[in-house]
Design an enzyme around this catalytic site. Structure first.
Site, PDB file in Angstrom:
ATOM      1  N   GLU A  33       3.164  -5.874  48.083  1.00  0.00           N
ATOM      2  CA  GLU A  33       2.179  -4.906  47.582  1.00  0.00           C
ATOM      3  C   GLU A  33       1.967  -3.830  48.640  1.00  0.00           C
ATOM      4  O   GLU A  33       1.686  -4.137  49.792  1.00  0.00           O
ATOM      5  CB  GLU A  33       0.848  -5.599  47.259  1.00  0.00           C
ATOM      6  CG  GLU A  33      -0.288  -4.671  46.862  1.00  0.00           C
ATOM      7  CD  GLU A  33       0.045  -3.748  45.688  1.00  0.00           C
ATOM      8  OE1 GLU A  33       0.351  -4.251  44.596  1.00  0.00           O
ATOM      9  OE2 GLU A  33       0.011  -2.516  45.876  1.00  0.00           O
ATOM     10  N   GLY A  40      -3.861  -4.428  42.191  1.00  0.00           N
ATOM     11  CA  GLY A  40      -3.234  -3.373  41.389  1.00  0.00           C
ATOM     12  C   GLY A  40      -4.212  -2.380  40.797  1.00  0.00           C
ATOM     13  O   GLY A  40      -5.364  -2.253  41.240  1.00  0.00           O
ATOM     14  N   CYS A  42      -5.711  -2.445  37.923  1.00  0.00           N
ATOM     15  CA  CYS A  42      -6.854  -3.069  37.247  1.00  0.00           C
ATOM     16  C   CYS A  42      -8.047  -3.261  38.176  1.00  0.00           C
ATOM     17  O   CYS A  42      -9.150  -2.823  37.879  1.00  0.00           O
ATOM     18  CB  CYS A  42      -6.408  -4.410  36.670  1.00  0.00           C
ATOM     19  SG  CYS A  42      -7.757  -5.343  35.963  1.00  0.00           S
ATOM     20  N   ALA A 179      -8.382  10.648  22.899  1.00  0.00           N
ATOM     21  CA  ALA A 179      -9.465   9.746  22.473  1.00  0.00           C
ATOM     22  C   ALA A 179      -8.964   8.309  22.407  1.00  0.00           C
ATOM     23  O   ALA A 179      -9.183   7.600  21.427  1.00  0.00           O
ATOM     24  CB  ALA A 179     -10.019  10.191  21.125  1.00  0.00           C
ATOM     25  N   GLY A 180      -8.249   7.901  23.454  1.00  0.00           N
ATOM     26  CA  GLY A 180      -7.810   6.504  23.554  1.00  0.00           C
ATOM     27  C   GLY A 180      -8.835   5.703  24.341  1.00  0.00           C
ATOM     28  O   GLY A 180      -9.995   6.134  24.505  1.00  0.00           O
ATOM     29  N   ILE A 182      -9.122   4.859  27.614  1.00  0.00           N
ATOM     30  CA  ILE A 182      -9.636   5.420  28.868  1.00  0.00           C
ATOM     31  C   ILE A 182     -10.578   6.585  28.588  1.00  0.00           C
ATOM     32  O   ILE A 182     -11.681   6.668  29.140  1.00  0.00           O
ATOM     33  CB  ILE A 182      -8.477   5.882  29.783  1.00  0.00           C
ATOM     34  CG1 ILE A 182      -7.673   4.655  30.258  1.00  0.00           C
ATOM     35  CG2 ILE A 182      -8.994   6.696  30.967  1.00  0.00           C
ATOM     36  CD1 ILE A 182      -6.499   4.971  31.147  1.00  0.00           C
ATOM     37  N   HIS A 443     -27.664 -20.741  16.717  1.00  0.00           N
ATOM     38  CA  HIS A 443     -28.595 -19.693  16.311  1.00  0.00           C
ATOM     39  C   HIS A 443     -29.660 -19.532  17.381  1.00  0.00           C
ATOM     40  O   HIS A 443     -30.171 -20.539  17.869  1.00  0.00           O
ATOM     41  CB  HIS A 443     -29.267 -20.073  14.987  1.00  0.00           C
ATOM     42  CG  HIS A 443     -30.290 -19.079  14.543  1.00  0.00           C
ATOM     43  ND1 HIS A 443     -29.938 -17.853  14.023  1.00  0.00           N
ATOM     44  CD2 HIS A 443     -31.643 -19.120  14.563  1.00  0.00           C
ATOM     45  CE1 HIS A 443     -31.042 -17.186  13.732  1.00  0.00           C
ATOM     46  NE2 HIS A 443     -32.096 -17.925  14.053  1.00  0.00           N
TER      47      HIS A 443
HETATM   48  P1  NAI Z   1      -3.976   5.806  24.882  1.00  0.00           P
HETATM   49  O1  NAI Z   1      -2.545   5.710  24.548  1.00  0.00           O
HETATM   50  O2  NAI Z   1      -4.912   4.709  24.522  1.00  0.00           O
HETATM   51  O3  NAI Z   1      -4.585   7.147  24.238  1.00  0.00           O
HETATM   52  C1  NAI Z   1      -4.049   8.427  24.520  1.00  0.00           C
HETATM   53  C2  NAI Z   1      -4.546   9.428  23.471  1.00  0.00           C
HETATM   54  O4  NAI Z   1      -4.156  10.740  23.863  1.00  0.00           O
HETATM   55  C3  NAI Z   1      -3.954   9.199  22.090  1.00  0.00           C
HETATM   56  O5  NAI Z   1      -5.006   9.104  21.164  1.00  0.00           O
HETATM   57  C4  NAI Z   1      -3.080  10.431  21.876  1.00  0.00           C
HETATM   58  O6  NAI Z   1      -2.981  10.805  20.518  1.00  0.00           O
HETATM   59  C5  NAI Z   1      -3.788  11.490  22.710  1.00  0.00           C
HETATM   60  N1  NAI Z   1      -2.949  12.641  23.081  1.00  0.00           N
HETATM   61  C6  NAI Z   1      -1.669  12.612  23.513  1.00  0.00           C
HETATM   62  N2  NAI Z   1      -1.236  13.875  23.738  1.00  0.00           N
HETATM   63  C7  NAI Z   1      -2.255  14.730  23.451  1.00  0.00           C
HETATM   64  C8  NAI Z   1      -2.420  16.159  23.496  1.00  0.00           C
HETATM   65  N3  NAI Z   1      -1.435  16.984  23.871  1.00  0.00           N
HETATM   66  N4  NAI Z   1      -3.614  16.697  23.136  1.00  0.00           N
HETATM   67  C9  NAI Z   1      -4.639  15.867  22.742  1.00  0.00           C
HETATM   68  N5  NAI Z   1      -4.522  14.500  22.697  1.00  0.00           N
HETATM   69  C10 NAI Z   1      -3.362  13.939  23.050  1.00  0.00           C
HETATM   70  O7  NAI Z   1      -3.998   6.103  26.451  1.00  0.00           O
HETATM   71  P2  NAI Z   1      -5.118   5.938  27.584  1.00  0.00           P
HETATM   72  O8  NAI Z   1      -6.492   5.957  27.015  1.00  0.00           O
HETATM   73  O9  NAI Z   1      -4.763   6.968  28.599  1.00  0.00           O
HETATM   74  O10 NAI Z   1      -4.871   4.489  28.160  1.00  0.00           O
HETATM   75  C11 NAI Z   1      -3.613   4.167  28.787  1.00  0.00           C
HETATM   76  C12 NAI Z   1      -3.325   2.697  28.679  1.00  0.00           C
HETATM   77  O11 NAI Z   1      -4.232   1.956  29.451  1.00  0.00           O
HETATM   78  C13 NAI Z   1      -3.412   2.212  27.255  1.00  0.00           C
HETATM   79  O12 NAI Z   1      -2.257   1.465  26.962  1.00  0.00           O
HETATM   80  C14 NAI Z   1      -4.639   1.352  27.236  1.00  0.00           C
HETATM   81  O13 NAI Z   1      -4.506   0.267  26.332  1.00  0.00           O
HETATM   82  C15 NAI Z   1      -4.757   0.891  28.682  1.00  0.00           C
HETATM   83  N6  NAI Z   1      -6.162   0.656  29.002  1.00  0.00           N
HETATM   84  C16 NAI Z   1      -6.812  -0.416  28.467  1.00  0.00           C
HETATM   85  C17 NAI Z   1      -8.151  -0.604  28.688  1.00  0.00           C
HETATM   86  C18 NAI Z   1      -8.852  -1.758  28.030  1.00  0.00           C
HETATM   87  O14 NAI Z   1      -8.188  -2.709  27.633  1.00  0.00           O
HETATM   88  N7  NAI Z   1     -10.163  -1.716  27.870  1.00  0.00           N
HETATM   89  C19 NAI Z   1      -8.940   0.305  29.532  1.00  0.00           C
HETATM   90  C20 NAI Z   1      -8.167   1.397  30.016  1.00  0.00           C
HETATM   91  C21 NAI Z   1      -6.837   1.539  29.778  1.00  0.00           C
END
Ligand code: NAI
Length: 464
Positions: A33, A40, A42, A179-180, A182, A443
């Site tokens: 590492e 990492g 996380c 709007a994913g 993160i 409950h």
């Molecule tokens: P994501 O893949 O979840 O979302 C990215 C979003 O950006 C999508 O909705 C996409 O349509 C949009 N996008 C792409 N290009 C664009 C553009 N040019 N203009 C506007 N919107 C656009 O990615 P995110 O949120 O960055 O997360 C990355 C990874 O990390 C994911 O696989 C996620 O599952 C993981 N993660 C998981 C967490 C959890 O389990 N709670 C917390 C944080 C991350």
């Protein structure tokens, strides 16, 4: 030069878990590492620090919105941002040191530095080359920039999730691109702390891949909390000038070009595998066109003795998926039967309320042409949820129409990320909705909403 049974490259949740399981199974193990601390993305700049900030900012939200109603009078707390960051750093420190302790306890050597693989059976770190019968690549992922757009990330004004965890101050206006998971988690943090947050998303719905009803409900609830959504908008450019950024995007509905200005822009448009410097090409390790390492059913790459797990391979980029692969891969190397059930990997978004899902969505079942039934129950009918201002949201269970076998579950509501796991266990056992419905649930708990949704797949819930 030491001789190891296994060298794991990367000490994130995939790598450190793989290393611990290898050591527990009697294999002489090292983990390489290059970061100053283990854990990492996380533990250092991802899941754990964001949960600290989500927790702190949620407390503020509770104080501002619900304390008075409960008879807790007085001024709501103000934000000491420096202290909040130091609390977050303390949480990181406790967790990363915990992994260091586990490495010592399991006699795992931490080789500090960045690894490359000159040939199968060898791992080079700095000037030293170490022998390893097996190598596990668990090198994770890094933020991807906006696809096809002109964006320069400086981690000050235009930031990734890493920079968003240590902004010098709470911005007045933040634009989140994507709007994913993160985007919504970090957007929630800053909205609660007083920033004006606008989320710009390419698709017409938030949280791609989630159940459509959950998507709509989450968007409504987050909008009520002050987040503004601009959907169907493709970001093409982000320019910075004088400490501010201008985001240019095209609205798909009328092809018009629009722009918006903010103090901070968070780029949250996905992540990509991080395999730089490992020497994959020279080794002839096959990858997909998205840079993910190809593996077989036992996580072995196209080169014998070299395995890969986690975000660096295909599948959802989730810490717990990486952990499961780490354990299973270690078991395979030790001659046991490592297995991961990819059909039962939960996904959680830690907004308020939380969102959690496992298995198929209704859309997927429709596309498959599978006959299914829906059991739905609103948290409004759950006494505990109402008592703690958490009556918004629902549990939805999807079960096979004929056999009643659970095919998926989607929850938006309090502790959704914990509630989902009883459904996961039921699915692991091939359980039916009736199995959940017949299980006594204490409950008053939020979990009764899961049972009621299961009852709704049969003769009906009691409290609706
Ligand atoms: P994501 O893949 O979840 O979302 C990215 C979003 O950006 C999508 O909705 C996409 O349509 C949009 N996008 C792409 N290009 C664009 C553009 N040019 N203009 C506007 N919107 C656009 O990615 P995110 O949120 O960055 O997360 C990355 C990874 O990390 C994911 O696989 C996620 O599952 C993981 N993660 C998981 C967490 C959890 O389990 N709670 C917390 C944080 C991350």
């Amino acid at each position: 030069m030491a001789q190891y049974d296994v060298i794991v490259i990367g000490a994130g949740p995939g790598g450190y878990v793989a290393a611990i399981r290898c050591a527990q199974l009697g294999l002489k193990t090292a983990c390489v590492e290059g970061r100053e601390t283990l854990g990492g993305t996380c533990l250092n700049v991802g899941c754990i620090p964001s949960k600290a900030l989500l927790h702190a900012s949620h407390q503020l939200h509770e104080a501002e919105h619900n304390f008075a109603a409960m008879g807790l009078k007085g001024k709501a707390p103000t934000v000491d941002w420096k202290q909040m960051l130091s609390y977050k750093d303390d949480v990181i420190g406790q967790n990363t040191k915990g992994i260091e302790f586990l490495f010592k306890k399991n006699k795992i050597d931490w080789i500090k530095g960045w690894a490359s693989i000159p040939e199968a059976g060898k791992v080079k770190v700095g000037d030293e080359t170490h022998d390893a019968k097996n190598i596990i690549i668990a090198s994770g992922s890094v933020p991807a920039s906006v696809p096809g757009a002109d964006v320069e990330i400086d981690e000050k004004v235009v930031v990734t999730s890493t920079g968003a965890l240590e902004l010098p101050k709470v911005p007045k206006k933040m634009i989140v691109i994507g709007a994913g998971v993160i985007g919504l988690e970090m957007g929630s943090v800053y909205a609660r702390l007083g920033a004006e947050v606008e989320v710009i998303e390419y698709l017409d719905a938030i949280t791609p891949g989630m159940d459509a009803e959950v998507q709509r409900s989450l968007q409504k609830l987050l909008s009520k909390q002050g987040l503004k959504f601009t959907l169907g908008a493709a970001v093409s450019k982000v320019e910075t000038k004088g400490g501010k950024a201008t985001v240019t995007y095209k609205l798909r509905k009328d092809d018009s070009e629009q722009s918006a200005e903010a103090d901070v822009v968070l780029v949250a448009t996905g992540r990509k595998p991080y395999t730089d410097g490992l020497g994959l090409d020279a080794l002839g390790i096959a990858t997909t066109d998205r840079g993910q390492i190809k593996t077989d059913g036992h996580w072995q790459t196209s080169v014998k003795g070299i395995y890969a797990i986690g975000d660096a391979i295909t599948g959802p980029m989730l810490a717990h998926k990486a952990e499961d692969e780490g354990m299973a891969c270690a078991e395979v190397i030790a001659g046991k039967h490592g297995h991961v059930n990819y059909g039962v990997i939960p996904g959680v978004i830690y907004t308020w309320p939380e969102v959690a899902s496992v298995g198929a969505t209704e859309q997927e079942l429709k596309n498959e042409g599978r006959a299914y039934k829906v059991g739905k129950f609103s948290f409004m009918g759950n006494g505990r949820a109402k008592a703690v201002f958490a009556g918004e949201g629902f549990v939805k269970i999807l079960a096979d129409k004929e056999t009643d076998r659970i095919l998926g579950c989607h929850i938006i509501g309090p502790s959704a990320g914990d509630l989902i796991h009883e459904v996961c266990v039921a699915m692991e056992y091939g359980g039916s909705a009736e199995d959940l419905a017949l299980t006594c649930h204490a409950h008053p708990t939020f979990s009764e909403a899961v049972r009621e949704a299961a009852l709704a797949c049969g003769d009906g819930p009691i409290h609706s």
